[in-house]
Design an enzyme around this catalytic site. Structure first.
Site, PDB file in Angstrom:
ATOM      1  N   ASP A 143       0.864  -1.187   0.000  1.00 54.29           N
ATOM      2  CA  ASP A 143       0.000   0.000   0.000  1.00 54.29           C
ATOM      3  C   ASP A 143       0.898   1.234   0.000  1.00 54.29           C
ATOM      4  O   ASP A 143       1.455   1.602   1.036  1.00 54.29           O
ATOM      5  CB  ASP A 143      -0.908   0.012   1.240  1.00 54.29           C
ATOM      6  CG  ASP A 143      -1.978  -1.082   1.193  1.00 54.29           C
ATOM      7  OD1 ASP A 143      -1.761  -2.109   0.511  1.00 54.29           O
ATOM      8  OD2 ASP A 143      -3.035  -0.900   1.832  1.00 54.29           O
ATOM      9  N   LYS A 206      -6.762   3.299  -3.653  1.00 57.74           N
ATOM     10  CA  LYS A 206      -7.189   3.334  -2.254  1.00 57.74           C
ATOM     11  C   LYS A 206      -7.363   4.777  -1.835  1.00 57.74           C
ATOM     12  O   LYS A 206      -6.590   5.640  -2.242  1.00 57.74           O
ATOM     13  CB  LYS A 206      -6.117   2.615  -1.419  1.00 57.74           C
ATOM     14  CG  LYS A 206      -6.325   2.647   0.085  1.00 57.74           C
ATOM     15  CD  LYS A 206      -5.239   1.798   0.792  1.00 57.74           C
ATOM     16  CE  LYS A 206      -5.252   2.033   2.291  1.00 57.74           C
ATOM     17  NZ  LYS A 206      -4.180   1.292   2.992  1.00 57.74           N
ATOM     18  N   LYS A 242     -10.115   0.149  -2.736  1.00 54.77           N
ATOM     19  CA  LYS A 242     -10.058   0.011  -1.283  1.00 54.77           C
ATOM     20  C   LYS A 242     -10.344   1.341  -0.595  1.00 54.77           C
ATOM     21  O   LYS A 242      -9.495   2.214  -0.551  1.00 54.77           O
ATOM     22  CB  LYS A 242      -8.677  -0.516  -0.852  1.00 54.77           C
ATOM     23  CG  LYS A 242      -8.524  -0.649   0.669  1.00 54.77           C
ATOM     24  CD  LYS A 242      -7.176  -1.240   1.057  1.00 54.77           C
ATOM     25  CE  LYS A 242      -6.955  -1.193   2.565  1.00 54.77           C
ATOM     26  NZ  LYS A 242      -5.646  -1.715   2.970  1.00 54.77           N
TER      27      LYS A 242
END
Lengths: 306, 493
Positions: A143, A206, A242
């Site tokens: 991430d 995300k 996400k």
């Protein structure tokens, strides 16, 4: 056939439709009007559990804490039979090895934040080293954060190159690109950053680090889902989504699933393509599942905090 | 990154099919519906002098819901007399602030009984409970609240003039928004000091009758508001009655024209809110995903039974393919069925007759050579239902693009330049509303100036507010309802 993402940034990558914030908010309000009951509620709750990236990202994280969280990932609430596991554990690079070991033999992935998380204020070489370290320690997913400062300066090529080189450093690990939408300021910029990330090779986009308010919101997530949809219309390639931060109740999680279902549809209703980045959502969902099973709410004391 | 696929090999999206929502029905038992309703005249429920009643069915399952009194000329006479007496005896003499209190009281009672009103509206008319709960009923309450506030401030609405009430107002409402249209008409008439005889449409009298009982509960002086039920003949008798000073009609252009003829030789004041065939115009720089949503709300809201429905979409040629793809994917997620289910997006068509009219136009569209697309919902076996439908390759000269269908049927046309689309949008006998979708502010102003429509929505559609006037150009009628403008038809100087 694997194709390496285009190495050069092109301004056309930023071209996209205008976003009307009022219209986006009206649409998301409509999702929250769906009334999810009975069987469909249970399906949604179980799917939510399977989509959770159970997260701990604190300076005080220790081996013990990470090990406990991994146990929780595998045993959400053993008092109930047949519960799924969460999708992944999300930790700092220094805890990847611990998590990997604790989750050995299970299907739960280990995701690691990297690239000078959460601010991203460091040199590219350090971000790449950070990424490589996490991958070498065994992370299945990375991430990363984008350089919001550079993005707001209009240095889109810099941000593009940064994402592309982190993607290259990821190897086989899937890359989630955190836009930190709470710092971008407008939905038009959320759209632009989403397109940039996808063009540079993101497997997932995300919303947030969880360290900045506002974190994930329904409108921001809708704009990102619509960017993913446009990319799919054009190329046939699926990108994951996400939302992270601020999703702590099952009711809100179900609203997100309604939005996912009605925007991208059946193919994305799977942990491979959609995740919730959350730390306290799991217990709230468990309490709802208990209520569906037993007909009444139980005390929070019946559910483990870690 | 996967290799780029050719467009035709891309598997279509499956929006909405990843999760089936279990039924979430609102409880019909909450609505206390009588078997039979009388006429509300002079503050009392009175039997019709002809002794006749007519049935009203629930269009969602074709079951009888209640029966309502059929008012004849004698009943009209009684109602108008009661209204005249109430005007002379109470209402015109009452201090305006007192009038305002009564209207506020009606608004509050409606709000208290909002859930029951919503359920009644849905059972009687077929619209989704989500809409009657979130739109019709709250908006109707807001109109009463808003006009209650004007009652003692009329001198500020008409500075340096002395507004006086006209007298007895005859009001005829349509079946698409029964309660809301009653509110649009009753609230400003009461605030300005007029008394009322109102006739709702014969397929949807229920919430207006419920409103009558609320008005009774609010203890308005007898005869200030009279509600008589019936069909066209009742309405005609009301329009012809010499004791009427003002007529407010919402309904079809055909009936509007008859009323205009009927009143031509009298000095009755008249406002008409009639049909429409609105253009919803999408420019290539539009926020496209929000425009898709606006188009969906524009035509599928209330099954398309909306006089200002955006039934003609003009999309700029360069974005037509992607726009259409997105629109179809959005339409796939619309849930058609039981209006009482909280998840239903499109409920029942109001009557068998209206369904037949819509189906006639769908057959016509296919015959005219337009391309037909509809959502794949399974329709309930009983009741009147129609899938959300769109036609592409529609010619400007086709009937599908010219005539008001009043159903969930959308005609999509394309254009190239701004001048072209203005010419086409104005090329209709109607002129009620229009929508413009563009990111360019200057274009919005230019378009709204040149479009001959009473309302022009910019980057939105079907938004309403009690403070905002509504009404048409050309054959869409004249006069305005709502806002400050909505007071004018009810005053004289």
């Amino acid at each position: 056939m694997k194709k390496i993402p285009p190495a050069v940034f092109k301004p056309s990558m930023l071209a996209g439709p205008a976003i009307d914030q009022t219209g986006v908010e009206e649409r998301t309000a409509r999702f929250t009007k769906r009334s999810i009951k009975a069987v469909s509620k249970m399906q949604g709750l179980l799917l939510t559990l399977r989509m959770i990236d159970l997260t701990t990202l604190e300076g005080k994280d220790s081996v013990g804490k990470v090990e406990q969280l991994c146990y929780k990932a595998l045993h959400l609430h053993d008092a109930f039979e047949g519960l799924p596991t969460v999708a992944a554990i999300c930790v700092y690079p220094s805890h990847v090895r611990t998590a990997k070991k604790a989750l050995q033999g299970s299907s739960v992935k280990v995701a690691s934040v990297a690239t000078a998380f959460p601010s991203g204020q460091s040199h590219l070489s350090i971000k790449l080293a950070d990424t490589r370290f996490a991958v070498e320690e065994g992370a299945d997913e990375i991430d990363m954060v984008i350089s919001r400062g550079k993005f707001l300066e209009g240095e889109f090529a810099y941000v593009f190159d940064e994402i592309a080189s982190v993607k290259a450093a990821c190897g086989a690990a899937r890359l989630k690109v955190i836009l930190e939408t709470g710092e971008l300021g407008s939905l038009d910029d959320v759209r632009k950053a989403s397109q940039l990330a996808i063009a540079a090779g993101a497997d997932f986009i995300k919303t947030s680090t969880g360290k900045i308010q506002p974190a994930a919101t329904l409108p921001v997530t809708l704009v990102m889902l619509e960017t993913i949809r446009d990319h799919y219309y054009k190329t046939g390639t699926m990108i994951g989504m996400k939302p992270a931060g601020g999703i702590s109740t099952s009711k809100l999680a179900l609203h997100y699933l309604v939005m996912l279902n009605e925007t991208l549809g059946a193919d994305w209703m799977d942990p491979h393509w959609f995740r919730f980045g959350a730390s306290s959502l799991a217990n709230n969902v468990l309490m709802q599942i208990a209520k569906e099973r037993e007909g009444c709410y139980q005390s929070a004391n019946y559910f483990s905090v870690d | 990154m996967a290799t780029k696929k050719t467009k035709s090999s891309i598997r279509p999206l499956r929006p909405g099919s990843g999760w089936t929502y279990a039924p979430a029905p609102e409880s019909a038992a909450i609505a206390r519906i009588d078997e039979q309703y009388e006429l509300f005249i002079d503050g009392k429920w009175q039997k019709p002098s002809g002794g006749s009643y007519f049935d009203s069915i629930n269009p969602a399952n074709e079951k009888k819901l209640y029966r309502a009194a059929l008012a004849n000329e004698k009943d009209v006479e009684k109602a108008v007399t009661a209204a005249r007496k109430a005007f002379d005896k109470y209402w015109k003499k009452m201090p305006p602030a007192e009038r305002g209190k009564y209207i506020f009281r009606v608004a509050r009672l409606m709000q208290e009984q909002a859930r029951e009103l919503s359920i009644m509206e849905t059972l009687d008319g077929g619209k989704p409970i989500r809409e009657s709960r979130d739109f019709d009923v709250p908006m109707a309450c807001n109109h009463f609240f808003y006009y209650a506030g004007w009652a003692d401030k009329l001198e500020y609405a008409f500075p340096n003039r002395t507004p006086k009430p006209i007298g007895v107002a005859a009001q005829i409402t349509p079946w698409n928004f029964p309660l809301l249209m009653a509110a649009w008409k009753i609230a400003p008439a009461l605030a300005t000091g007029n008394t009322i005889v109102l006739k709702p449409a014969e397929t949807t009298s229920l919430t207006t009758l419920k409103l009558a009982s609320i008005i009774q509960e609010a203890d308005l002086p007898p005869g200030v508001v009279n509600i008589i039920t019936g069909a066209g003949n009742t309405g005609a008798a009301l329009v012809r009655h010499p004791g009427i000073n003002k007529i407010a009609f919402t309904g079809s252009t055909a009936v509007g024209k008859l009323i205009q003829q009927e009143t031509a030789s009298s000095n009755k004041k008249l406002t008409l809110e009639l049909g429409g065939k609105a253009a919803n115009i999408i420019f290539s720089d539009a926020p496209i995903d929000q425009a898709v949503e606006g188009v969906v709300n524009g035509i599928f809201f209330n099954q398309g039974h909306v006089c200002c429905a955006g039934s003609r979409v003009y999309v700029q040629e360069s974005i037509a393919p992607i726009f259409l793809q997105k629109l179809k994917d959005r339409m796939a997620t619309l849930l058609v069925g039981d209006p009482m289910d909280k998840n239903t997006d499109i409920g029942a068509i109001n009557s068998a007759e209206q369904l037949e009219k819509i189906n006639y136009y769908i057959r016509l569209g296919k015959k005219e050579g337009s391309l037909h697309y509809e959502n794949t919902a399974t329709l309930p076996k009983k009741g009147f239902y129609c899938r959300p439908t769109l036609f592409t390759k529609v010619a400007q000269s086709s009937r599908l693009a010219q005539e008001e269908i009043f159903g969930p049927v959308l005609a999509i046309l394309t254009f190239r330049t701004e001048d072209e689309v203005i010419e086409k949008a104005n090329n209709t006998p109607y002129g009620l509303s229009a929508g413009v979708w563009t990111d360019k502010g200057s274009r919005i102003f230019n378009m709204s100036k040149r479009l001959k429509a009473g309302v022009v929505w910019a980057n939105s559609y079907n938004l309403f507010d009690p403070t905002s006037p509504f009404g048409g150009y050309k054959e869409s009628g004249y006069g305005r309802e709502g806002g400050l403008h909505g007071l004018s038809p009810y005053v004289t100087f």
